[in-house]
Design an enzyme around this catalytic site. Sequence first.
Site: not given
Ligand code: G3I
Length: 307
Positions: A128, A171, A208, A237, A239
Site C-alpha cells: 500500500e 501488494n 476488497h 485479500e 472479500d
Molecule cells: O490484538 C489487539 C488486541 O490486543 C486489542 O485488545 C484490540 C483492541 O483494538 O486490538 C487488537 O488488534 C487489532 C488487530 O486487528 C487484531 O485483531 C487492531 O486493533 C486492528 O486494527 C487490526 O485490524 C487489522 C487491520 O488490517 C489493521 O490495519 C485487521 O485484522 C486486518 O484484517 C487488516 O488487514 C489489512 C491488510 O493487512 C492490508 N490490506 C487491508 C486489510 C484490511 O484492512
Amino acid sequence: ASTLGAAAAEKGRYFGAAVAANHLGESQYATVLDREFNSVTPENEMKWDTIEASRGSFNFGPADQIVNHAQGRGMKIRGHTLVWHSQLPGWVSNLQTATDVRNAMNSHINGVMAHYRGKIHSWDVVNEAFQDGSSGARRSSVFQQRIGNSFIEEAFRTARAADPAAKLCYNDYNIDDANAAKTRAVYNMVQDFKSRGVPIDCVGLQSHFNSQSPVPGNYQQNIAQFAALGVDVQITELDIEGSGTAQANSYRSVVNACLAVSRCTGITVWGIPDHYSWRASGTPLLFDRNYNKKPAYDAVLAALGGS
Ligand code: G3I
C-alpha cells in the site's frame, strides 16, 4: 475435487485464507481451514508492530504458530507484510534521518526473512505505498518522507538477498480496475522495475470489494496487463460484501478472471467465517458464522471445476 484447495490445485493454483493465530485452537475454525485451504496468510501476526515492537527485538511467536500449523499440513505460506505505513511501531515512525529509516527497514527485512527463510512461498515486501484517487502519487509514510521513492526498490533488493527462493510481491488495494490512476501508477512502477532489473516477481491485487467498489468489468484485463509485464499476479485479500446470488456471482467472476490468465497463480480470501472478517458488521466471506458454506462458496468451488 470437493474442496477449494484441491480444486484450485487441479488448475495449477493455490486457494488460501488469511488466518489469525488466536483462532487456531477453535476446532471448527481449524477443521474448515485444514479441509478447504492449501495456503495461509497470517492476517496480522507478521506485521511490524507485532514482530519488532521495539528495535532489534523480534517476537516471532504468534506468526510461528501459523507457520507451524501450515507447514505441518503441507500448506503454502504467504508472508504479509514487511514494509507498510500502518501497524508500524512508534519507534519507526519517529525516526528522523534517511540513514536511520533505511537501516531500520533493511534490518527488519533481514531479521524477519532470515527467520522464515525457505518457508515462505511469497512475501508482500511492500504494501500500500500509493495514494487513492486520481493523483497516482506515493502515499506519505516515514519511508517515503525520509528515503523518497527509492525505498521500494531498496526493500525489494534487500528482500531478494535475504531469501532468494521467495517470490517478492508488491501488494495493494484499489488497483483492480485496469484504468484507474492508482493502477496505472503501480503498473508503471512494475514496468520500470522490470526494465531496470529491480527484483520483483509478483503483484498482489488485494481485491476488497463492496457496493462502492464492485469487481471491475475489466478485472481480467487488469490481471492480464500486469502478467504481460513478466510478473505473477496473486489475488491476496479477496472479500466481497453482500450475500446470496449477487455475492456468489461476483466471487465467480473473480475466480474466472484468475483462471483465464496463466500467470494468475493463486487466490487468498481475507478470512474464513464472516464474523471474523475485518469488516466487522459485514458478510463478505465464503462461510457464515456457523461455518456453513454460503452460495459464494458453491460458486467458487464450481468455477474452480470442483463439485
Ligand atoms: O490484538 C489487539 C488486541 O490486543 C486489542 O485488545 C484490540 C483492541 O483494538 O486490538 C487488537 O488488534 C487489532 C488487530 O486487528 C487484531 O485483531 C487492531 O486493533 C486492528 O486494527 C487490526 O485490524 C487489522 C487491520 O488490517 C489493521 O490495519 C485487521 O485484522 C486486518 O484484517 C487488516 O488487514 C489489512 C491488510 O493487512 C492490508 N490490506 C487491508 C486489510 C484490511 O484492512
